[in-house]
Design a protein around this motif. Structure first.
Motif, PDB file in Angstrom:
ATOM      1  N   LEU A  28     125.626  40.718  89.944  1.00  0.00           N
ATOM      2  CA  LEU A  28     124.670  40.817  88.834  1.00  0.00           C
ATOM      3  C   LEU A  28     125.076  39.998  87.612  1.00  0.00           C
ATOM      4  CD1 LEU A  28     123.529  44.562  89.020  1.00  0.00           C
ATOM      5  CD2 LEU A  28     122.678  42.556  90.249  1.00  0.00           C
ATOM      6  N   ARG A  43     117.849  51.557  97.142  1.00  0.00           N
ATOM      7  CA  ARG A  43     117.935  50.274  97.858  1.00  0.00           C
ATOM      8  C   ARG A  43     118.834  50.375  99.096  1.00  0.00           C
ATOM      9  NH1 ARG A  43     115.380  46.449  95.241  1.00  0.00           N
ATOM     10  NH2 ARG A  43     115.267  46.408  92.977  1.00  0.00           N
ATOM     11  N   PHE A  44     118.483  49.616 100.126  1.00  0.00           N
ATOM     12  CA  PHE A  44     119.317  49.451 101.325  1.00  0.00           C
ATOM     13  C   PHE A  44     118.929  48.110 101.934  1.00  0.00           C
ATOM     14  CE2 PHE A  44     120.804  50.805 105.716  1.00  0.00           C
ATOM     15  CZ  PHE A  44     122.126  50.984 105.366  1.00  0.00           C
ATOM     16  N   GLU A  65     122.542  50.794  95.808  1.00  0.00           N
ATOM     17  CA  GLU A  65     123.022  49.545  96.411  1.00  0.00           C
ATOM     18  C   GLU A  65     122.666  48.378  95.510  1.00  0.00           C
ATOM     19  OE1 GLU A  65     123.967  47.866  99.742  1.00  0.00           O
ATOM     20  OE2 GLU A  65     122.584  48.977 101.014  1.00  0.00           O
ATOM     21  N   PRO A  66     123.528  47.411  95.316  1.00  0.00           N
ATOM     22  CA  PRO A  66     124.898  47.446  95.772  1.00  0.00           C
ATOM     23  C   PRO A  66     125.702  48.423  94.919  1.00  0.00           C
ATOM     24  CG  PRO A  66     124.493  45.463  94.479  1.00  0.00           C
ATOM     25  CD  PRO A  66     123.182  46.162  94.630  1.00  0.00           C
ATOM     26  N   ARG A 116     127.421  46.663 101.442  1.00  0.00           N
ATOM     27  CA  ARG A 116     126.705  47.665 102.262  1.00  0.00           C
ATOM     28  C   ARG A 116     127.592  48.221 103.375  1.00  0.00           C
ATOM     29  NH1 ARG A 116     122.002  44.879 103.316  1.00  0.00           N
ATOM     30  NH2 ARG A 116     121.564  45.672 101.252  1.00  0.00           N
ATOM     31  N   TYR A 173     126.018  41.035  99.460  1.00  0.00           N
ATOM     32  CA  TYR A 173     125.220  42.271  99.605  1.00  0.00           C
ATOM     33  C   TYR A 173     125.593  42.983 100.908  1.00  0.00           C
ATOM     34  CZ  TYR A 173     122.211  41.453  95.555  1.00  0.00           C
ATOM     35  OH  TYR A 173     121.746  41.297  94.265  1.00  0.00           O
ATOM     36  N   ASP A 187     112.251  44.785  90.913  1.00  0.00           N
ATOM     37  CA  ASP A 187     112.947  45.241  89.711  1.00  0.00           C
ATOM     38  C   ASP A 187     111.948  45.860  88.733  1.00  0.00           C
ATOM     39  OD1 ASP A 187     115.842  44.263  89.972  1.00  0.00           O
ATOM     40  OD2 ASP A 187     114.677  42.505  90.572  1.00  0.00           O
ATOM     41  N   ARG A 241     129.135  44.527  93.257  1.00  0.00           N
ATOM     42  CA  ARG A 241     127.919  44.614  92.429  1.00  0.00           C
ATOM     43  C   ARG A 241     128.095  43.822  91.126  1.00  0.00           C
ATOM     44  NH1 ARG A 241     123.497  48.161  91.582  1.00  0.00           N
ATOM     45  NH2 ARG A 241     122.776  48.044  89.464  1.00  0.00           N
ATOM     46  N   TYR A 250     114.547  40.344  99.052  1.00  0.00           N
ATOM     47  CA  TYR A 250     115.102  39.426  98.041  1.00  0.00           C
ATOM     48  C   TYR A 250     115.669  38.140  98.668  1.00  0.00           C
ATOM     49  CZ  TYR A 250     114.682  42.768  94.166  1.00  0.00           C
ATOM     50  OH  TYR A 250     114.196  43.613  93.205  1.00  0.00           O
ATOM     51  N   GLN A 251     116.516  38.314  99.721  1.00  0.00           N
ATOM     52  CA  GLN A 251     117.191  37.112 100.229  1.00  0.00           C
ATOM     53  C   GLN A 251     116.293  36.333 101.213  1.00  0.00           C
ATOM     54  OE1 GLN A 251     119.257  39.965  99.310  1.00  0.00           O
ATOM     55  NE2 GLN A 251     119.517  38.537  97.590  1.00  0.00           N
TER      56      GLN A 251
HETATM   57  P1  TMP Z   1     119.265  47.456  91.059  1.00  0.00           P
HETATM   58  O1  TMP Z   1     119.131  46.812  89.729  1.00  0.00           O
HETATM   59  O2  TMP Z   1     118.021  48.020  91.603  1.00  0.00           O
HETATM   60  O3  TMP Z   1     120.430  48.395  91.144  1.00  0.00           O
HETATM   61  O4  TMP Z   1     119.596  46.271  92.136  1.00  0.00           O
HETATM   62  C1  TMP Z   1     120.416  45.240  91.838  1.00  0.00           C
HETATM   63  C2  TMP Z   1     119.752  43.908  92.056  1.00  0.00           C
HETATM   64  O5  TMP Z   1     120.170  43.366  93.310  1.00  0.00           O
HETATM   65  C3  TMP Z   1     118.241  43.930  92.092  1.00  0.00           C
HETATM   66  O6  TMP Z   1     117.774  42.805  91.358  1.00  0.00           O
HETATM   67  C4  TMP Z   1     117.911  43.752  93.548  1.00  0.00           C
HETATM   68  C5  TMP Z   1     119.067  42.946  94.076  1.00  0.00           C
HETATM   69  N1  TMP Z   1     119.366  43.132  95.493  1.00  0.00           N
HETATM   70  C6  TMP Z   1     119.243  42.046  96.370  1.00  0.00           C
HETATM   71  O7  TMP Z   1     118.869  40.952  95.959  1.00  0.00           O
HETATM   72  N2  TMP Z   1     119.564  42.237  97.688  1.00  0.00           N
HETATM   73  C7  TMP Z   1     120.020  43.426  98.170  1.00  0.00           C
HETATM   74  O8  TMP Z   1     120.308  43.550  99.361  1.00  0.00           O
HETATM   75  C8  TMP Z   1     120.150  44.544  97.251  1.00  0.00           C
HETATM   76  C9  TMP Z   1     120.644  45.866  97.747  1.00  0.00           C
HETATM   77  C10 TMP Z   1     119.801  44.342  95.932  1.00  0.00           C
END
Ligand code: TMP
Length: 212
Positions: free
Chosen positions: A54, A96-97, A39-40, A74, A70, A12, A50, A104-105
Motif C-alpha cells: 500500500l 477480501r480474499f 487481506e492483505p 494470503r 498478495y 475501494d 500489506r 484488481y490484478q
Molecule cells: P483494503 O484497503 O480493502 O484493506 O485493501 C487493500 C488494497 O489492496 C485495496 O486497494 C485492494 C487491493 N488488493 C488487491 O489489489 N489485490 C488483492 O488480492 C487484495 C487482497 C487487495
C-alpha cells in the motif's frame, strides 16, 4: 473443514469494512467463535507485506511483483490462521480474499486471467470461501469515500482502474452464481446490512436475521 468461511469484496470505498464489522459483531452476539480478518494482513508476515503493497513510495512496483506479494500474504494467512480456525469450527469473516486478486490484478492491471487463477490456487492453498458477497457501488462515489483521508498506492490509480475492477467483480458473480452474491452498496450502512443478511440467509442463524 467444519467452519464457515465468508468473504466480503468490492472496489475501494464500497463499504465492505463497515459491513464486516457489523456482521462479525452480530455473529459474536450469538456466542459463535468468529475470526475477523482482512487481506492483505492478519499475520505478522502478512501485515508487513500489506505495508509494502500500500506504500505510495513503491510506485515502481510491477504488476507481477504485486500479484505475488498478495499471494504470499494470503498463503501465510491461510496456513497460520484460516485453516486452524475452520478446523475448530469457527466462522471466519475475511475482508477480501482471492476474488480481489481476480478483480484488481486481472481486471484492474490486465494480467492474464488463467495466470491469475493459477496464482490464486497457490496463494489460497486450495481453500475456497463458502460464500462471497460483492458490495456493488458506483466507482465515483466509492473512491471519494475511500480517499477522504488520503489515497494509498492502489486508490491513487483513479476511477478508470476502479471501473475495470467493478466490471471484473460483476463478471465473476455471473460466472460463479452459487458462491458469489452481489449486494447493492448504496444507502446507509443499516440498509446495506439488511441486504447482506438477506444474501447470507442460508448461513445465518435465525436470531441474527431478525436484528437487521
Ligand atoms: P483494503 O484497503 O480493502 O484493506 O485493501 C487493500 C488494497 O489492496 C485495496 O486497494 C485492494 C487491493 N488488493 C488487491 O489489489 N489485490 C488483492 O488480492 C487484495 C487482497 C487487495
Amino acid at each position: 473443514m467444519a467452519g464457515t468461511f465468508i468473504t466480503l469484496e468490492g472496489i475501494d470505498g464500497c463499504g465492505k469494512t463497515t459491513q464486516a464489522k457489523l456482521l462479525t459483531e452480530a455473529f459474536r452476539r450469538t456466542g459463535a467463535e468468529v475470526v475477523a480478518l482482512r487481506e492483505p494482513g492478519g499475520t505478522q508476515i502478512s501485515e508487513k507485506i500489506r505495508a509494502l503493497l500500500l506504500d505510495r513510495a513503491n510506485a515502481e512496483m510491477c504488476s507481477e511483483c504485486e500479484l505475488l506479494l498478495y499471494e504470499a500474504s494470503r498463503a501465510q494467512l491461510v496456513r497460520e490462521v484460516i485453516e486452524p480456525a475452520l478446523a475448530r469450527g469457527a466462522m471466519v469473516v475475511c475482508d477480501r480474499f482471492y476474488d480481489s486478486t481476480y478483480a484488481y490484478q486481472h481486471g484492474g492491471r490486465g494480467l492474464d486471467e488463467a495466470l491469475v487463477n493459477t496464482c490464486n490456487q497457490l496463494g489460497s492453498c486450495g481453500l475456497a470461501p463458502t460464500c462471497t458477497v460483492v458490495f456493488d457501488l458506483d466507482p465515483t462515489t466509492a473512491l471519494l469515500r475511500a480517499t477522504k483521508g488520503g489515497a494509498d498506492r492502489l486508490e491513487a490509480e483513479g476511477i478508470a482502474f476502479q471501473q475495470r475492477i467493478r466490471d471484473a467483480y460483476l463478471r465473476l458473480a455471473a460466472k460463479e452464481p452459487a458462491r458469489v452474491e452481489v449486494v447493492d452498496g448504496t444507502g446507509t450502512p443499516e440498509e446495506v446490512y439488511e441486504r447482506l443478511v438477506a444474501a447470507l440467509a442460508d448461513l445465518i442463524p435465525a436470531p441474527l436475521r431478525s436484528e437487521a
